[in-house]
Design a protein around this motif. Structure first.
Motif: not given
Length: 345
Positions: A129-142
């Motif tokens: 849903g909206d998570i890809p639009r709102t979540m900050i990219r960082n070393e934990e989720n890249i």
């Protein structure tokens, strides 16, 4: 002044095509070593892996040095996840969003190369849903999605991929007919190509510099110690050739050469800055003067390591630094002209 732009762009394209994140620069240093030797110049490679090129001048007692760095940003495998995908640790400083969606190559210790894509681990809007639009990219989720049939950590390790393996970003180099050059890693490979063109100009025109000159190409600048230990005590002046930073609040432009007055750690040498500005005026170059807010150069690092010399920083404007960068051939040419005029002064 005879500038061979075709040679300059060919060497830039060649250098950009060779992957060289900090610490993994042997191939590109060997390429540069051969090219400078082919021009008939004396070279040496330091135990640290940096390249020095010696150009004899009329005055051998007061040598000067010109630095540029060939190492780039990149990444390394930090962890192999249970699903077989890879977590990364950064090499150099860049915002994580600038590599989200980029194609990459994983290089194993045994020389195997695997292709992949760097992605946010919740990329699909149809699932998250909206998570890809709102979540900050960082070393934990890249993560890196490997283009192989891997679904577990065991599957990935069977390929020979291990923690500590290098990950190279695709460069996507594009040279436009209107003079624009787009690519990752123009910082600082554009300036390394500039040094090759300066060397070619000196050799082919028998344009002997006023002072013996050392070209020093470092291989650890992006991680903070590239210039340390590379500049001997005989050298009186050091010109760092590195990208300038166009943007809001800056004077730097892609088509011009910038003379840096100050960066984040302090001012550059006043007398040397005046000398470069005087040359820019006399040669009618397209130049400007700028101050960089978040910046450090190999000349500064060499000073901190104990160097006793005057130091300056010049370079072409590179837009969107540490992301997908862009410069212009006129910026490279103006930097070549300023550097040649300085070496003849």
């Amino acid at each position: 002044m005879n500038i061979n732009s075709e040679y300059l762009l060919k060497k830039l394209t060649d250098i950009l095509a060779i992957d060289s994140p900090s610490g993994d620069c042997i191939e590109v240093i060997n390429y540069l070593n051969k090219n400078f030797k082919d021009l008939g110049l004396t070279t040496k490679i330091s135990p640290k892996g940096a390249l020095t090129v010696i150009i004899k001048g009329r005055d051998v007692e007061n040598p000067v040095a010109v630095t540029a760095h060939v190492d780039t940003l990149g990444a390394m495998v930090k962890e192999i996840k249970p699903n077989g995908r890879l977590k990364l640790t950064q090499i150099g400083g860049y915002p994580w969003p600038t590599i989200d969606g980029e194609y990459c190559t994983i290089s194993s210790l045994d020389g195997k190369k695997y292709r992949g894509t760097i992605l946010f681990d919740k990329t699909s809007c149809h699932i998250y849903g909206d998570i890809p639009r709102t979540m900050i990219r960082n070393e934990e989720n890249i993560e890196v999605r490997i283009d192989e049939l891997v679904f577990s950590k065991k599957d990935t390790t069977k390929l020979g991929i291990e923690v500590g393996d290098y990950v190279y970003f695709d460069k996507r180099t594009e040279i436009r007919k209107n003079g624009f050059i787009k690519s990752r890693h123009l910082d600082d490979k554009a300036c390394v190509a500039i040094l090759l063109e300066v060397a070619r100009n000196i050799v082919e025109n028998n344009n002997i510099p006023s002072k013996t000159t050392y070209f020093i190409i470092s291989n650890y600048e992006e991680v903070g110690h590239g210039g340390a230990g590379l500049i001997n005590n005989k050298i009186k002046e050091v010109i760092a050739v590195d990208m300038a930073t166009p943007g809001i609040g800056q004077q730097s432009k892609e088509q011009e050469v910038t003379i840096c007055a100050k960066e984040s750690t302090g001012p550059y040498d006043l007398e040397l800055k005046k000398k470069l500005i005087k040359i820019g005026k006399e040669k009618n170059l397209n130049y400007n003067i700028d101050v960089f807010k978040y910046y450090n150069s190999d000349a500064r690092v060499a000073l901190v390591a104990g160097g006793q010399f005057k130091h300056a920083l010049i370079g072409p404007g590179v837009d969107a630094s540490h992301a997908y960068e862009r410069t212009h051939i006129q910026g490279l040419e103006n930097t070549v002209k300023l550097l040649i005029a300085y070496l003849n002064s």
